[in-house]
Design an enzyme around this catalytic site. Structure first.
Site, PDB file in Angstrom:
ATOM      1  N   GLY A 157       1.177  -1.450  -0.218  1.00 58.46           N
ATOM      2  CA  GLY A 157       0.147   0.384  -0.124  1.00 58.46           C
ATOM      3  C   GLY A 157       0.617   1.105  -0.103  1.00 58.46           C
ATOM      4  N   THR A 302      -5.281   1.871  10.301  1.00 57.43           N
ATOM      5  CA  THR A 302      -4.646   1.168  10.846  1.00 57.43           C
ATOM      6  C   THR A 302      -4.945   0.785  12.017  1.00 57.43           C
ATOM      7  OG1 THR A 302      -3.176   2.719  10.607  1.00 57.43           O
ATOM      8  CG2 THR A 302      -3.101   1.082   8.570  1.00 57.43           C
ATOM      9  N   ASP A 394      -4.635  -3.243  -1.103  1.00 54.67           N
ATOM     10  CA  ASP A 394      -3.395  -4.124  -0.579  1.00 54.67           C
ATOM     11  C   ASP A 394      -4.333  -6.186  -0.635  1.00 54.67           C
ATOM     12  OD1 ASP A 394      -2.187  -2.288   0.003  1.00 54.67           O
ATOM     13  OD2 ASP A 394      -1.008  -3.266   2.096  1.00 54.67           O
ATOM     14  N   PRO A 395      -4.262  -6.331  -2.160  1.00 55.85           N
ATOM     15  CA  PRO A 395      -4.432  -8.498  -1.439  1.00 55.85           C
ATOM     16  C   PRO A 395      -3.405  -8.619   0.169  1.00 55.85           C
ATOM     17  CG  PRO A 395      -4.042  -7.599  -3.985  1.00 55.85           C
ATOM     18  CD  PRO A 395      -3.668  -6.408  -2.822  1.00 55.85           C
ATOM     19  N   HIS A 396      -2.528  -8.634  -0.073  1.00 53.68           N
ATOM     20  CA  HIS A 396      -2.087  -9.010   1.444  1.00 53.68           C
ATOM     21  C   HIS A 396      -2.397  -9.132   2.362  1.00 53.68           C
ATOM     22  CE1 HIS A 396       1.475  -5.815   0.864  1.00 53.68           C
ATOM     23  NE2 HIS A 396       0.658  -5.821   2.546  1.00 53.68           N
ATOM     24  N   TYR A 425       0.323   7.577 -27.146  1.00 52.03           N
ATOM     25  CA  TYR A 425      -0.655   6.595 -27.119  1.00 52.03           C
ATOM     26  C   TYR A 425      -1.775   7.134 -26.986  1.00 52.03           C
ATOM     27  CZ  TYR A 425      -0.912   3.654 -23.920  1.00 52.03           C
ATOM     28  OH  TYR A 425      -1.464   3.313 -22.351  1.00 52.03           O
ATOM     29  N   SER A 452      11.958  -4.008 -10.926  1.00 51.66           N
ATOM     30  CA  SER A 452      11.888  -5.128 -11.668  1.00 51.66           C
ATOM     31  C   SER A 452      10.979  -5.733 -10.297  1.00 51.66           C
ATOM     32  CB  SER A 452      13.384  -5.967 -10.948  1.00 51.66           C
ATOM     33  OG  SER A 452      13.935  -5.619 -11.842  1.00 51.66           O
TER      34      SER A 452
END
Length: 649
Positions: A157, A302, A394-396, A425, A452
């Protein structure tokens, strides 16, 4: 688009289980994943001769290398089993973490062995498409048009929030750049620089197409903040709730906007952004001629799990545009609770009306009759997500995907050109609308903040979405299990009789009715009226119920904690203090309340019988922990008395 009927999905079959109940299936599928990769290697150009012969494998140094490999893995396994946190167990109720979906673990391992790097499609031809499809899934869940929106996986996130601010910053400076360009300035209305800084995001995004058509986009983009830079004072203010994640402070630093340009929005008694105070702050900035870069709303804070009034923020922007001709970017930090949007969608991905939603929850057994969720204002917040410019999720976290898997979704994918590092484009030139091609012109590595990145993560998210649809019958069932348990636990904590430990009596207090499934609670010695001592008691309880003991795996209960301070929440924590019997003067003296914090994400306790048994065990654990604290205090008091006696003697 995922269209499948999963009304019969069994939540217990989705996870390995706290006692590895699905071990046989998991082992079989893990062996399948590994064997498939081994076959892939051995079958690649079978005419090639083997590098390693049977004789080679029996040489001394070869065998020794394998033995040392085994030894190191034995050491690693020992370390992991000794000190890792057992997220999978219902005995862990703490951070936004729980057991992960079996399919996501298996898909991760399966893809990991191919080592795809989603930074460049030539090194990840499969998983790059999976990432774009997973991003499309999330966009659709939030109500975005999948043909005109865009989403992708991040490391978490924090990076997703960075990208949201990155886009907002670059968008803000596009009109200024156009004004500097000899030809492009003719596309702008005849307004002042201040007015240019207050254009709506949709208006500015439309300029992108006009600039491309005229052939000036690349030149103008070079004049925006990404090329020519810009004074941070011209960008305006970033409005974030006091309940913000620390990533926003870091983002303002990294992107050069400056932390001094943050305006904090006060929260109300429910720990949501106070909409009335937000309106007053926004109108004051407008009257002073101060542009607003963006406003952030949080869907699942949180510390308390609070869900901001997203609908009120959307309405505020409309009002500012109509009354003052002033607009701003809206980003939703839904890292924690974003996946809960699936709980509002039917099998056709349509948002369900509130009364019908509550009826279907109970009719399908997703919620028991004694738990009514969500609150109407929470429902309206999720319904309004589709109007935001971008969303972090957040998928985690509540996606139950292994780390690291964050994501960002953008309502209008044309905006990507403002941050991308490839030739511009025109999206509309793409006519084929298949999942594998309609996003192909978004060069992933050149259009995101990271370089990466693991393709295995994308595979894990993609596979999870195919098995567990982002609707009421898929993720709805999984997430509901934690919400049910959170409501039951809150009720038990507040209704339990005081606990008698030697000559001391303790009572448990929990914050009422959480917006999501975050439960904050604390222990109080009945006759104590000193808030600092109260905080010390709960800090010690946390130490006994966390990794701080040095024995996370063998501990009988694990949780997390936080401090609700005046600096972040104003005097709102004073209400909880007063409920526990502390005076307002005591709150003003200390101005901080230490509480235990539990994100109830486990699916294991949704059955009333199992929960009742669990609660009795948990209550016994609480008594034992309190007994240890009392014994420690008694020992400390005896030692202090003994020292005082010796000094008198």
């Amino acid at each position: 688009m995922i269209k499948q009927s999963n009304s019969t999905i069994n939540v217990d079959a989705l996870f390995l289980g706290p006692k590895s109940e699905n071990a046989i299936f998991f082992r079989e599928m893990m062996e399948y994943a590994i064997c498939e990769h081994l076959h892939w290697r051995s079958g690649f150009h079978p005419e090639d001769s083997a590098l390693i012969t049977t004789v080679d494998r029996y040489t001394a140094d070869y065998r020794d290398t394998l033995y040392r490999t085994e030894g190191i893995l034995n050491q690693l396994s020992s370390k992991l089993k000794t000190t890792s946190v057992p997220w999978f167990s219902p005995r862990y109720l703490g951070h936004m973490n729980a057991d992960t979906l079996m399919i996501s673990n298996l898909a991760y391992v399966m893809a990991m062995m191919y080592n795809p790097n989603n930074c460049a499609q030539e090194s990840s031809p499969t998983t790059t498409h999976l990432e774009l499809e997973a991003g499309e899934d999330l966009c659709r869940m939030f109500g975005y048009d999948p043909d005109t929106s865009w989403g992708h996986i991040t490391s978490g996130g924090t990076v997703a929030n960075y990208e949201g601010l990155w886009v907002a910053r670059n968008l803000k400076t596009l009109p200024l750049a156009m004004a500097k360009h000899k030809q492009a300035r003719n596309l702008l209305p005849n307004i002042s620089e201040q007015a240019l800084l207050n254009l709506s995001p949709s208006t500015v995004v439309d300029f992108i197409d006009q600039l491309k058509y005229a052939g000036w986009f690349e030149e103008v983009r070079a004049l925006t903040c990404r090329g020519a830079g810009v004074e941070s004072s011209k960008l305006g203010k970033l409005l974030v709730p006091q309940s913000k994640h620390y990533s926003w402070m870091k983002a303002m630093d990294i992107l050069g906007v400056g932390q001094q340009n943050i305006v904090q929005l006060p929260v109300n008694q429910q720990y949501r952004t106070d909409t009335q105070k937000m309106r007053a702050i926004v109108f004051d900035l407008i009257e002073r001629g101060e542009p607003i870069l963006a406003i952030i709303a949080v869907v699942g804070t949180t510390e308390t799990g609070a869900i901001d009034h997203v609908d009120s923020l959307i309405q505020l922007r409309r009002e500012c545009e109509q009354r003052y001709g002033v607009s701003f970017y809206i980003h939703i930090d839904a890292a924690y609770a974003g996946y809960a949007c699936a709980m509002f969608l039917d099998e056709e991905n349509q948002f369900i009306e509130y009364e019908q939603l509550i009826h279907r929850y109970q009719q399908e057994g997703i919620f028991p009759t004694d738990v009514i969720w969500p609150k109407p204002e929470v429902y309206r917040s999720f319904q309004a997500l589709k109007e935001a410019d971008s969303i972090t999720v957040d998928p985690h976290k509540v996606g139950f995907i292994p780390y690291a898997a964050g994501a960002i979704c953008m309502k209008d994918k044309r905006i990507v050109d403002l941050i991308s590092y490839h030739a511009a484009y025109v999206f509309e030139s793409v006519t084929e609308k298949t999942p594998s091609t309609k996003n192909q012109q978004v060069v992933l590595g050149a259009s995101i903040m990271e370089g990466s990145k693991s393709g295995a993560t994308a595979a894990a998210v993609w596979a999870a979405h195919r098995l567990v649809p982002l609707n009421i019958y898929g993720y709805g069932k999984v997430i509901a299990a934690g919400i049910v348990t959170a409501n039951w636990l809150t009720e038990k904590l507040n209704q339990t009789e005081p606990l008698s430990i030697d000559d001391r009596i303790f009572k448990i207090y929990a914050m009422q009715t959480p917006d999501f499934h975050m439960v904050n609670f604390m222990f109080k010695q009945i006759d104590n009226h000193d808030l600092q001592q109260q905080n010390q008691l709960n800090k010690r309880m946390y130490e006994l119920c966390s990794f701080a003991t040095g024995r996370s795996y063998t501990n009988d209960f694990l949780t997390s904690s936080t401090s609700l301070s005046h600096e972040e929440y104003g005097d709102n924590p004073a209400i909880f203090c007063q409920q526990a019997g502390f005076s307002s003067d005591e709150w003003q003296r200390v101005q901080s309340l230490y509480v235990l914090r539990a994100a109830i994400m486990t699916h294991c306790l949704r059955d009333k019988h199992h929960f009742e048994h669990y609660w009795q065990e948990l209550k016994t654990i609480f008594v034992n922990k309190l007994q240890k604290i009392v014994d420690e205090n008694n020992k400390s008091n005896r030692l202090a008395t003994s020292l005082a006696t010796q000094q008198l003697a």
